[in-house]
Design a protein around this motif. Structure first.
Motif, mmCIF file in Angstrom:
data_model
loop_
_atom_site.group_PDB
_atom_site.id
_atom_site.type_symbol
_atom_site.label_atom_id
_atom_site.label_comp_id
_atom_site.label_asym_id
_atom_site.label_seq_id
_atom_site.Cartn_x
_atom_site.Cartn_y
_atom_site.Cartn_z
ATOM 1 N N MET A 109 0.808 -1.245 0.084
ATOM 2 C CA MET A 109 -0.454 -0.088 0.289
ATOM 3 C C MET A 109 1.066 1.351 -0.008
ATOM 4 O O MET A 109 0.410 2.028 -1.054
ATOM 5 N N GLN A 110 1.563 1.055 0.986
ATOM 6 C CA GLN A 110 3.080 2.857 0.770
ATOM 7 C C GLN A 110 3.813 3.081 -0.097
ATOM 8 O O GLN A 110 3.716 3.737 -1.196
ATOM 9 N N LEU A 115 4.690 6.105 -5.412
ATOM 10 C CA LEU A 115 4.193 5.621 -6.777
ATOM 11 C C LEU A 115 3.313 6.804 -7.421
ATOM 12 O O LEU A 115 4.186 7.249 -8.576
ATOM 13 N N GLN A 116 2.307 7.538 -6.956
ATOM 14 C CA GLN A 116 1.386 7.706 -7.761
ATOM 15 C C GLN A 116 1.913 9.239 -7.947
ATOM 16 O O GLN A 116 1.621 10.132 -8.520
ATOM 17 N N PHE A 132 -4.701 7.128 -5.658
ATOM 18 C CA PHE A 132 -4.464 6.216 -5.484
ATOM 19 C C PHE A 132 -4.531 6.642 -3.753
ATOM 20 O O PHE A 132 -4.827 7.745 -3.355
ATOM 21 N N SER A 133 -6.180 5.498 -2.587
ATOM 22 C CA SER A 133 -6.032 5.709 -1.198
ATOM 23 C C SER A 133 -6.190 4.231 -0.905
ATOM 24 O O SER A 133 -7.032 3.731 -1.650
ATOM 25 N N PRO A 139 -9.583 -3.906 5.057
ATOM 26 C CA PRO A 139 -9.151 -3.312 3.955
ATOM 27 C C PRO A 139 -9.688 -3.208 2.449
ATOM 28 O O PRO A 139 -11.202 -3.748 2.220
ATOM 29 N N GLU A 140 -8.670 -2.161 2.338
ATOM 30 C CA GLU A 140 -9.617 -1.800 1.095
ATOM 31 C C GLU A 140 -8.583 -0.491 0.073
ATOM 32 O O GLU A 140 -7.984 0.019 1.003
#
Length: 200
Positions: A109-110, A115-116, A132-133, A139-140
């Motif tokens: 996730m990190q 990268l976004q 991205f979030s 989790p989602e």
């Protein structure tokens, strides 16, 4: 783009299930002819960051499947190609690569979050571009792609019509990892974005 270790590994990973299916549907298609087309596609592909790009594997896999079509476009109809993608997604090799793999890790996730907005990642004109979030307590995560490297490659190779089938691999992969993918728009289907919502 460099052929490299990843480029050499992909045919080894999926040539078996690819030709197990093709030998029943398009007998006579040569693995050598497919590999020749695959190498040519990779040579024509612009650099998108090499192994530092966490999405690079998908590009190589898509290039190999496009190479199957380009090796015999008259025999590889849309129906045959759709069947090939399904055969790959249900193959022992694909299942082993993805089943039980944890997608919702802090590291993954990190990395996607970083990268976004990473200047180097976004400097490649044919690379993925996205927002991205995520929330690991669910989790989602939500990913909105405004550019898809695989779609860019498909346009250049004049086989964009294959994207409808190629995009279905996302659902198969997430299901094997124990997740649910909801998506109502895809660039590969002619929309301006791909809107991924992934959750348990």
């Amino acid at each position: 783009m460099q052929y490299g270790i990843m480029g050499a590994a992909v045919p080894l990973l999926i040539q078996g299930p690819t030709f197990a299916y093709l030998n029943r549907t398009v007998p006579g298609l040569s693995p050598r002819a497919v590999r020749r087309e695959y190498k040519a596609i990779i040579r024509r592909q612009s650099d998108i960051g090499g192994m530092k790009n966490n999405l690079i594997m998908g590009l190589y896999l898509a290039a190999y499947l496009m190479a199957v079509y380009k090796a015999d476009p008259q025999s590889i109809t849309d129906e045959v190609f759709e069947g090939l993608v399904k055969a790959i997604c249900t193959s022992d090799r694909f299942v082993r690569m993805n089943k039980g793999r944890e997608f919702f890790t802090e590291k993954n996730m990190q990395t996607r979050d970083r990268l976004q907005s990473d200047p180097a990642f976004n400097s490649y004109p044919e690379n993925w571009q996205y927002t991205f979030s995520y929330d690991l307590s669910v989790p989602e995560c939500r990913i909105t792609y405004t550019r898809c490297a695989i779609c860019e490659m498909a346009r250049r190779e004049r086989c964009f019509h294959l994207m409808r089938s190629l995009c279905t691999t996302d659902f198969a992969q997430q299901a094997l990892m124990g997740n649910v993918l909801e998506r109502t728009k895809t660039i590969g289907n002619g929309d301006d974005i791909c809107n991924f919502y992934i959750h348990k």
